[in-house]
Scaffold this motif. Sequence first.
Motif, mmCIF file in Angstrom:
data_model
loop_
_atom_site.group_PDB
_atom_site.id
_atom_site.type_symbol
_atom_site.label_atom_id
_atom_site.label_comp_id
_atom_site.label_asym_id
_atom_site.label_seq_id
_atom_site.Cartn_x
_atom_site.Cartn_y
_atom_site.Cartn_z
ATOM 1 N N TRP A 189 0.807 -1.224 0.000
ATOM 2 C CA TRP A 189 0.000 0.000 0.000
ATOM 3 C C TRP A 189 0.839 1.273 0.000
ATOM 4 N N ASN A 190 2.139 1.130 0.271
ATOM 5 C CA ASN A 190 3.056 2.259 0.108
ATOM 6 C C ASN A 190 3.685 2.256 -1.284
ATOM 7 N N ASN A 191 3.170 1.345 -2.134
ATOM 8 C CA ASN A 191 3.619 1.227 -3.533
ATOM 9 C C ASN A 191 5.100 0.898 -3.653
ATOM 10 N N ASN A 192 5.584 0.083 -2.712
ATOM 11 C CA ASN A 192 6.984 -0.341 -2.749
ATOM 12 C C ASN A 192 7.142 -1.818 -3.093
ATOM 13 N N ALA A 193 6.038 -2.492 -3.415
ATOM 14 C CA ALA A 193 6.097 -3.927 -3.695
ATOM 15 C C ALA A 193 6.697 -4.186 -5.071
ATOM 16 N N LEU A 194 7.470 -5.236 -5.176
ATOM 17 C CA LEU A 194 8.034 -5.665 -6.446
ATOM 18 C C LEU A 194 6.993 -6.482 -7.211
ATOM 19 N N ASP A 195 7.103 -6.506 -8.516
ATOM 20 C CA ASP A 195 6.197 -7.311 -9.332
ATOM 21 C C ASP A 195 6.715 -8.747 -9.378
ATOM 22 N N LEU A 196 6.785 -9.326 -8.187
ATOM 23 C CA LEU A 196 7.308 -10.678 -8.006
ATOM 24 C C LEU A 196 6.481 -11.378 -6.934
ATOM 25 N N PRO A 197 6.481 -12.700 -6.924
ATOM 26 C CA PRO A 197 5.771 -13.412 -5.852
ATOM 27 C C PRO A 197 6.510 -13.269 -4.525
ATOM 28 N N TYR A 198 5.746 -13.225 -3.443
ATOM 29 C CA TYR A 198 6.300 -13.082 -2.104
ATOM 30 C C TYR A 198 5.998 -14.314 -1.257
#
Length: 281
Positions: A189-198
């Motif tokens: 939600w802070n738009n820091n996620a990578l476009d990868l599975p976690y």
Amino acid sequence: MHSAKLSNGKVVTALEYDELVHGVRLFCMDMTCGVPILHIPKSDDVTAHFRTSGRGESIHKPTCGFAKQLTFQETVEKVSEYQVSLRENGVREFVVRLNLKSIDPDYEAREVSREPNEKDKRDKPELDSKALKESKPTPASISSLKSVKKLFTSTEPDLLASIILSVNGKRIPISQLIKSTPDAHETLWNNNALDLPYFIHGKVQKVIKLTKVWYINFEVINQCNFTLVVFEKHFKHFTFQEDDLVGKEILAYGYLRKNSFKPERPVTEMLIKSNKYIEFI
């Protein structure tokens, strides 16, 4: 321990340590500890490593990552801390291929024709702690959630901190892809996620079963809402019942996505398709 801090603040691994080059003053690499330690050379029975003497000042402090058996969450936190230290000191890293396509019931592997006795050179052995301790250069892979769980419950945190995951053409420190549910929620939600599975971990609070979809809700921590979603087409592959999940600490795998249907209560969701997307920890 397989890494130690020298008197000049640099970090050295047990395999590369040379008394004539690095000196005899060695300290625990954990920033909350730093007690004097000893080097134990490689022998027929053990790999080279560092340890405390267990006497006087050479006893790990309670906050040290090597003082006790860590919980899964504590291991993740220490790996993240150590990974920064190892990278800053140029300590050798191990690239590990992450490929969990085989756990996806919708995935169809491409068939390749070959002679019956022909060994597929692309096959890579599963990573284990022994390979890390011995610094084997052979390529390794992680192809199941069970392997991730085993690594984080049986491998020293400084060894885990040397792992760089190769996934979808990118190389990412393993600590960046393993998060608690509130950490994952805030990252997304802070738009820091990578476009990868976690890989996410937390405790299941309740399970909601509707006709076409199931929701597996985690405990709400710091107003962070996290839910696993299973759609009807995958019910046959996901056989865990409510009693199997509620109150259990689990590790799950998948892509993070936002659910802003209720703006006042944002939810982070992760789509899962089978039992193999979950490991109990």
